[in-house]
Design an enzyme around this catalytic site. Structure first.
Site, PDB file in Angstrom:
ATOM      1  N   LYS A  14      65.541  34.875  42.435  1.00 21.80           N
ATOM      2  CA  LYS A  14      64.965  33.546  42.666  1.00 21.80           C
ATOM      3  C   LYS A  14      65.847  32.449  42.056  1.00 21.80           C
ATOM      4  O   LYS A  14      66.070  31.421  42.680  1.00 21.80           O
ATOM      5  CB  LYS A  14      63.549  33.448  42.068  1.00 21.80           C
ATOM      6  CG  LYS A  14      62.543  34.396  42.697  1.00 21.80           C
ATOM      7  CD  LYS A  14      61.129  34.090  42.240  1.00 21.80           C
ATOM      8  CE  LYS A  14      60.901  34.339  40.755  1.00 21.80           C
ATOM      9  NZ  LYS A  14      61.011  35.764  40.353  1.00 21.80           N
ATOM     10  N   ARG A  87      51.940  32.053  39.963  1.00 23.70           N
ATOM     11  CA  ARG A  87      52.034  33.450  39.536  1.00 23.70           C
ATOM     12  C   ARG A  87      50.738  34.208  39.773  1.00 23.70           C
ATOM     13  O   ARG A  87      50.660  35.390  39.512  1.00 23.70           O
ATOM     14  CB  ARG A  87      52.326  33.524  38.035  1.00 23.70           C
ATOM     15  CG  ARG A  87      53.769  33.326  37.610  1.00 23.70           C
ATOM     16  CD  ARG A  87      54.685  34.423  38.093  1.00 23.70           C
ATOM     17  NE  ARG A  87      55.539  35.009  37.085  1.00 23.70           N
ATOM     18  CZ  ARG A  87      56.676  34.497  36.639  1.00 23.70           C
ATOM     19  NH1 ARG A  87      57.113  33.349  37.059  1.00 23.70           N
ATOM     20  NH2 ARG A  87      57.396  35.149  35.754  1.00 23.70           N
ATOM     21  N   ARG A 126      71.293  42.105  33.586  1.00 25.61           N
ATOM     22  CA  ARG A 126      71.198  40.740  33.062  1.00 25.61           C
ATOM     23  C   ARG A 126      70.914  40.745  31.560  1.00 25.61           C
ATOM     24  O   ARG A 126      71.378  39.859  30.839  1.00 25.61           O
ATOM     25  CB  ARG A 126      70.067  40.007  33.815  1.00 25.61           C
ATOM     26  CG  ARG A 126      69.893  38.566  33.410  1.00 25.61           C
ATOM     27  CD  ARG A 126      68.925  37.837  34.306  1.00 25.61           C
ATOM     28  NE  ARG A 126      67.544  38.150  33.996  1.00 25.61           N
ATOM     29  CZ  ARG A 126      66.495  37.702  34.684  1.00 25.61           C
ATOM     30  NH1 ARG A 126      66.674  36.944  35.735  1.00 25.61           N
ATOM     31  NH2 ARG A 126      65.269  38.015  34.344  1.00 25.61           N
ATOM     32  N   ARG A 132      67.659  36.745  26.678  1.00 24.08           N
ATOM     33  CA  ARG A 132      66.225  36.515  26.845  1.00 24.08           C
ATOM     34  C   ARG A 132      65.434  37.577  26.110  1.00 24.08           C
ATOM     35  O   ARG A 132      65.717  38.769  26.242  1.00 24.08           O
ATOM     36  CB  ARG A 132      65.858  36.529  28.341  1.00 24.08           C
ATOM     37  CG  ARG A 132      66.052  35.186  28.999  1.00 24.08           C
ATOM     38  CD  ARG A 132      65.768  35.223  30.474  1.00 24.08           C
ATOM     39  NE  ARG A 132      64.403  35.654  30.800  1.00 24.08           N
ATOM     40  CZ  ARG A 132      63.833  35.421  31.982  1.00 24.08           C
ATOM     41  NH1 ARG A 132      64.497  34.759  32.902  1.00 24.08           N
ATOM     42  NH2 ARG A 132      62.624  35.854  32.225  1.00 24.08           N
ATOM     43  N   ARG A 143      56.526  43.235  32.969  1.00 25.14           N
ATOM     44  CA  ARG A 143      56.640  42.080  33.864  1.00 25.14           C
ATOM     45  C   ARG A 143      56.431  42.523  35.317  1.00 25.14           C
ATOM     46  O   ARG A 143      55.834  41.795  36.103  1.00 25.14           O
ATOM     47  CB  ARG A 143      57.998  41.398  33.685  1.00 25.14           C
ATOM     48  CG  ARG A 143      58.043  40.596  32.382  1.00 25.14           C
ATOM     49  CD  ARG A 143      59.458  40.305  31.939  1.00 25.14           C
ATOM     50  NE  ARG A 143      60.171  39.438  32.832  1.00 25.14           N
ATOM     51  CZ  ARG A 143      61.509  39.370  32.882  1.00 25.14           C
ATOM     52  NH1 ARG A 143      62.245  40.126  32.083  1.00 25.14           N
ATOM     53  NH2 ARG A 143      62.086  38.539  33.710  1.00 25.14           N
TER      54      ARG A 143
HETATM   55  P1  AMP Z   1      60.407  33.680  34.650  1.00 25.11           P
HETATM   56  O1  AMP Z   1      61.563  32.946  34.054  1.00 25.11           O
HETATM   57  O2  AMP Z   1      59.870  33.002  35.890  1.00 25.11           O
HETATM   58  O3  AMP Z   1      60.707  35.145  34.890  1.00 25.11           O
HETATM   59  O4  AMP Z   1      59.210  33.627  33.592  1.00 25.11           O
HETATM   60  C1  AMP Z   1      59.346  34.196  32.318  1.00 25.11           C
HETATM   61  C2  AMP Z   1      57.980  34.276  31.645  1.00 25.11           C
HETATM   62  O5  AMP Z   1      57.416  32.963  31.536  1.00 25.11           O
HETATM   63  C3  AMP Z   1      56.921  35.102  32.366  1.00 25.11           C
HETATM   64  O6  AMP Z   1      57.023  36.485  32.085  1.00 25.11           O
HETATM   65  C4  AMP Z   1      55.643  34.484  31.806  1.00 25.11           C
HETATM   66  O7  AMP Z   1      55.391  34.919  30.488  1.00 25.11           O
HETATM   67  C5  AMP Z   1      56.005  33.010  31.731  1.00 25.11           C
HETATM   68  N1  AMP Z   1      55.706  32.287  32.987  1.00 25.11           N
HETATM   69  C6  AMP Z   1      56.600  31.683  33.823  1.00 25.11           C
HETATM   70  N2  AMP Z   1      55.985  31.100  34.855  1.00 25.11           N
HETATM   71  C7  AMP Z   1      54.660  31.326  34.686  1.00 25.11           C
HETATM   72  C8  AMP Z   1      53.486  30.986  35.431  1.00 25.11           C
HETATM   73  N3  AMP Z   1      53.557  30.284  36.566  1.00 25.11           N
HETATM   74  N4  AMP Z   1      52.279  31.394  34.938  1.00 25.11           N
HETATM   75  C9  AMP Z   1      52.183  32.096  33.801  1.00 25.11           C
HETATM   76  N5  AMP Z   1      53.241  32.474  33.057  1.00 25.11           N
HETATM   77  C10 AMP Z   1      54.480  32.085  33.485  1.00 25.11           C
END
Ligand code: AMP
Length: 187
Positions: A14, A87, A126, A132, A143
């Site tokens: 993404k 999400r 990654r 991270r 996840r």
């Molecule tokens: P990402 O960078 O999109 O993979 O998000 C990393 C982490 O941020 C996720 O595993 C969640 O803990 C949190 N997170 C990101 N976007 C959301 C969302 N829309 N709703 C809830 N948690 C989120």
């Protein structure tokens, strides 16, 4: 005005595809993950509250991300590429309401389809350089479970609105972006 969700499992690409699409269509890139990581990096009170939740791979509460999205829509004039949001179906419903409040509607949800083994392989790769806290084997698995249980139904929610565009996300980056652009331009 285009308002697009770029959708897919963690590791689906993404972030990479977002960068290309925001340039191509001059969109505002809203990544809730990036916004949340910034709160943590800045050591804000919100950052302290969400640090452990994010490190565990669980989703943070809807209220937190919805507030961020509300502000982002209010401040935007270009059209938005949503990356990592919604999400879950509750967030999707709220997104529809927020867009309507600003006289907009969602153009489409573009989902990147990638086999599970490839997602794990990419995330472990990654993890070597990302720094991270959630890029490690245990958290990666959690996840994916969160994604399958809570996030995947969002694609179905927009499928029912006739807005779901499914793209094969396993292949060359340029080929995948060309397929996405093709699908968007056909709308
Ligand atoms: P990402 O960078 O999109 O993979 O998000 C990393 C982490 O941020 C996720 O595993 C969640 O803990 C949190 N997170 C990101 N976007 C959301 C969302 N829309 N709703 C809830 N948690 C989120």
């Amino acid at each position: 005005m285009l308002n697009i969700i770029l959708f897919g499992a963690p590791g689906a690409g993404k972030g990479t595809q977002s960068d290309l699409l925001v340039k191509k269509y001059n969109l505002t890139h809203i990544s809730t993950g990036d916004l949340l990581r910034k709160e943590i990096a800045d050591g804000t009170p919100l950052g302290l509250r969400i640090k452990d939740i994010m490190a565990s791979g669980n989703l943070v509460s809807d209220d937190i991300v919805v507030e961020m999205i509300d502000k982002a829509i209010a401040n935007d004039t270009n059209g938005i590429l949503f990356d990592g949001f919604p999400r879950n179906v509750a967030q999707a419903r709220t997104l529809d309401e927020l867009l309507a409040k600003h006289g907009r509607s969602l153009t489409c949800l573009v989902s990147l389809d990638v086999p599970r083994e490839e997602l794990i392989r990419r995330m472990l790769e990654r993890a070597k350089t990302s720094g991270r806290s959630d890029d490690n084997e245990t958290t990666i698995k959690n996840r994916l479970v969160e994604y399958e249980n809570k996030t995947l139904p969002v694609a179905n929610y927009y499928e029912q609105q006739g807005k779901h565009i499914k793209i094969n996300g396993f292949g060359r980056i340029e080929e995948i972006s060309a397929n996405i652009i093709d699908a968007i331009d056909k709308l």
